[in-house]
Design an enzyme around this catalytic site. Structure first.
Site, mmCIF file in Angstrom:
data_model
loop_
_atom_site.group_PDB
_atom_site.id
_atom_site.type_symbol
_atom_site.label_atom_id
_atom_site.label_comp_id
_atom_site.label_asym_id
_atom_site.label_seq_id
_atom_site.Cartn_x
_atom_site.Cartn_y
_atom_site.Cartn_z
ATOM 1 C CB SER A 1 -0.997 0.060 1.360
ATOM 2 O OG SER A 1 -0.031 0.329 2.366
ATOM 3 C CG ASP A 2 1.312 5.999 -1.197
ATOM 4 O OD1 ASP A 2 2.286 5.979 -0.422
ATOM 5 O OD2 ASP A 2 1.110 6.760 -1.976
ATOM 6 C CD1 TRP A 3 5.216 5.444 4.793
ATOM 7 C CD2 TRP A 3 4.758 4.163 2.937
ATOM 8 N NE1 TRP A 3 6.024 4.522 4.661
ATOM 9 C CE2 TRP A 3 6.001 3.677 3.458
ATOM 10 C CE3 TRP A 3 4.354 3.701 1.526
ATOM 11 C CZ2 TRP A 3 6.718 2.632 3.076
ATOM 12 C CZ3 TRP A 3 5.036 2.535 1.190
ATOM 13 C CH2 TRP A 3 6.206 2.211 1.856
ATOM 14 N N GLY A 4 -0.466 4.970 4.330
ATOM 15 C CA GLY A 4 -1.683 5.754 5.062
ATOM 16 C C GLY A 4 -2.762 5.580 4.139
#
Ligand code: BGC
Length: 735
Positions: free
Chosen positions: A274-277
């Site tokens: 995933s991307d961060w957050g």
């Protein structure tokens, strides 16, 4: 004696290794990565598998965050497993060099900044992409990091895009090739690379709530095709999914993009991080996400306890757990993370700066030279250099990809100009001027000619300096950073007025643009020359000066159309601009569909200021003798001649203009050719058949309509020098 001893030692070592292999058969380097991953999986408990599926940020980004034990300090970390010999993932940003966020690894940890990826795309030279990738991978290795969060390949659908400088332009073929080669370069050194941000993450404004709306065929023929080509060429170990939604569903829990397109149709065997957050629910796991990154930024560590509970309750199948673990383990074996771990080592910064310089010199685009003022003649003129912090260095884009601590030595340290703002992203909103001063590089070449410098803060003093000189060179810049788009295509800080004042004082004014993107040029007809230098990296100042003085013949070509202004765009106003922060925003890509950039201009019959593919040279080129073969695809051959007096590089481009009666414009091939004066070379371009096809959603695959296919050969998307046609057979291709 020595011989006998070493033989005994070898035998002993072999027995130990043999014993280890017998106990842990996945350590056998002779087995294929798939087998090793499977053997390892069989030895793992559920908890050990789940530990692979999530990890924290390894920088104290927000108060209370701690750097986990074992982490070197970088964007992300997934702990290893000592019992089984699985190394930790030490993940670092990004495509443009090795970041050292918040100087987490200390101020002595410096890296080589590459020019922006847009500059890379402007080289149209896959070898430069590979070299840049290998260079940053070797720096990652030298710092003990083993995953590069690189490979940004989102198509640039808007010239105001805050992260366009991290991407490789608006065309799926060019972007796919350049990102793919950069990934290949990275992974050639045993560093696992991502490709990102999957998918349709073309807007930074409200990126957490922006919903990219597009039809399936249009997506497959544009943004998804860029990813598909990049993945085929680069074979990245991981795909990073995006913050935005795609047709109403978050990028990191989107069954269509992740499970159906990426994993099923393309047969992708790596893992999705995933991307961060960007993770909102445990259900993302079943929708195709394999790993939750930067987990402290999400509401929960979804892929920890909640995932375990879901597996135990049977709502997440065990087979899916094994599939995700296999993907991660296989990628780690396949890309050398297990057998060839990085070793901390000194960095050859001089050699690496040369890689960055080659890229800048290949990507700087000469946009205008109407009076033939360039190249400057060394020693012959009085020169006024104005603005752009040219005494310090060259700007870089902000955000996670920024090398905020570029390698420096001696008197010129990197200058950081904060853009200001508040909130989590404000920390990253800085223009870092890489310490390669254009002013110093110009002075070194001007020899006896005096070179003055004015900061350009006041147009009046700049104009006075320009009056005293034979040539005025104005440096102007536009910051762009991750986290938001720029509100308009206009240059900020009153720099248009500065250019106007200088041009009024001296007709021999050259503008050097240092921007991530195309900008408005209200002064276009009033200056003698324009050089698009992008963000030019570790040796940007040298590269710019070498172009200005003709030590390098410019050969960059625009990887993005250069609109006159925003009124020419599919969305003149950035979706959500002016609306409440954090509200849902619809980004309607159905307007242009797959007709991104030059295809939009062609379809609407409007002329940009400069077309895609455009760029001038100090020499001239001629194209002749086109031969077009048909059948399964188009094969076009033609001669390129350097018809001028100096050596130079050209980028002839082949566009499909009519496909079985349907008018269109699609880049189907290009090649960068270096030619001595008078030299001729025959170029052959074979089109990827998908570029001749349309995506047929009913039949679920690419379809080529039989008929006559007409192509044009030219120096940019608008200028056709040669044309020809051939018959293409009907075909169906897998999705
Ligand atoms: C960016 C990614 C980056 C990650 C880790 C995110 O905000 O979108 O591109 O790799 O942070 O720093």
């Amino acid at each position: 004696m020595m011989k006998r001893l070493s033989r005994v030692a070898l035998m002993l070592a072999a027995t130990i290794v043999g014993g280890a292999i017998a106990a842990q058969p996945w350590r056998n380097t002779k087995l294929p990565s798939d087998d090793r991953a499977r053997l390892l999986l069989d030895a793992m408990t559920l908890d050990e598998k789940i530990a692979l599926f999530h990890g924290p940020m390894a920088v104290p980004w927000i108060p209370g965050m701690v750097v986990p034990e074992g982490a070197i300090g970088s964007a992300g970390y997934v702990p290893g497993n000592d019992r089984l010999g699985i190394p930790a993932l030490q993940e670092t940003d990004a495509s443009l060099g090795i970041a050292n966020p918040m100087l987490i690894r200390g101020p002595g940890d410096m890296s080589t900044p590459l020019p922006s990826s847009m500059a890379l795309a402007a080289t149209f030279d896959p070898a430069i992409a590979f070299a840049g990738g290998a260079m940053i991978a070797s720096e990652a290795r030298a710092k003990g990091l083993n995953v590069l969060l690189a490979g940004g390949v989102n198509l640039t659908r808007d010239p105001r895009g805050g992260r366009n400088f991290e991407y490789v332009g608006e065309d799926p073929l060019l972007a796919g090739i350049m990102a793919g080669e950069s990934i290949r370069g990275i992974q050639s050194l045993g560093i696992l690379s991502t490709v990102k941000h999957f998918a349709l993450n073309g807007q930074e404004h409200e990126r957490m709530t922006a919903d990219s709306v597009i039809g399936e065929a249009a997506a497959r023929e544009s943004d998804l095709l860029a990813f598909e080509i990049a993945i085929e060429r680069g074979q990245p170990g991981s795909v990073m999914c995006s913050y935005n939604l795609v047709n109403g569903i978050y990028g990191c829990q989107n069954d269509w993009t992740l499970n159906q397109v990426l994993k099923r149709d393309w047969g992708y065997r790596g893992f999705v991080m995933s991307d961060w957050g960007a993770v909102h629910t445990v259900d993302a796991f079943v929708a195709g996400l394999d790993q939750q990154s930067g987990e402290q930024l999400d509401k929960q560590i979804w892929f920890g306890q909640p995932l375990k509970e879901a597996v135990t309750a049977g709502t997440v199948p065990q087979a899916r757990v094994d599939d995700a673990a296999l993907r991660i383990l296989r990628a780690m074996f396949a890309h050398g993370l297990v057998d060839n771990p990085p070793v901390k080592a000194p960095i050859d910064f001089a050699a690496h700066a040369k890689v960055a310089q080659d890229e800048a010199e290949g990507g700087i685009v000469l946009l205008d030279n109407r009076k033939g003022l360039l190249p400057l003649v060394a020693g012959a003129k009085r020169i006024a250099v104005i603005g752009g912090h040219a005494e310090s260095g060259v700007p870089s884009g902000g955000g996670s990809s920024q090398v905020a601590n570029p390698y420096h030595q001696g008197p010129i340290a990197p200058r950081m100009v904060p853009i200001g703002g508040e909130g989590m992203m404000a920390l990253m909103q800085n223009v870092v001027f890489d310490p390669s001063s254009p002013l110093m590089a110009i002075r070194a070449r001007a020899k006896t000619a005096p070179v003055s410098f004015d900061t350009g803060i006041y147009p009046e003093t700049a104009a006075a300096a320009a009056k005293q000189a034979d040539v005025a060179i104005v440096f102007v810049y536009q910051p762009s950073t991750e986290g938001d788009d720029v509100p308009s295509m206009a240059l900020p800080f009153g720099q248009d007025a500065l250019i106007e004042a200088v041009a009024a004082a001296n007709p021999n004014t050259i503008v050097v643009l240092e921007t991530g993107n195309p900008v408005r040029m209200p002064w276009a007809g009033k200056v003698a020359g324009v050089v698009q230098a992008w963000y030019s990296g570790a040796k940007g100042g040298e590269a710019i000066a070498r172009i200005l003085f003709g030590e390098v013949n410019p050969s960059g070509r625009l990887p993005i159309s250069w609109p006159v202004d925003e009124s020419q765009l599919p969305r003149p106003t950035i979706p959500g601009w002016g609306g409440p922060a954090g509200a849902p925003v619809k980004v309607d890509y159905t307007i242009e569909g797959s007709d991104v950039g030059y295809r939009w201009f062609a379809r609407q019959n409007i002329k940009p200021l400069y077309p895609f593919g455009y760029g001038l040279s100090y020499t001239s080129f001629r194209y002749a003798n086109l031969a077009v073969k048909g059948g399964k695809t188009i094969v076009a051959s033609f001669d390129v001649t350097n018809s001028g007096a100096i050596a130079g590089k050209d980028v002839p481009q082949v566009y499909l203009t009519i496909a079985a009666g349907r008018k269109m414009r699609r880049l189907i091939g290009f090649e960068k050719v270096a030619l001595a004066p008078g030299e001729t070379r025959r170029v052959t371009v074979t089109a990827d058949p998908r570029l001749l096809a349309s995506f047929d959603t009913a039949q679920h695959g690419w379809r080529i309509t039989p008929g006559s296919y007409r192509i044009g050969v030219g120096p940019d998307a608008e200028s056709e020098i040669l044309w020809g046609a051939a018959n293409i057979a009907s075909a169906r291709l897998k999705p």
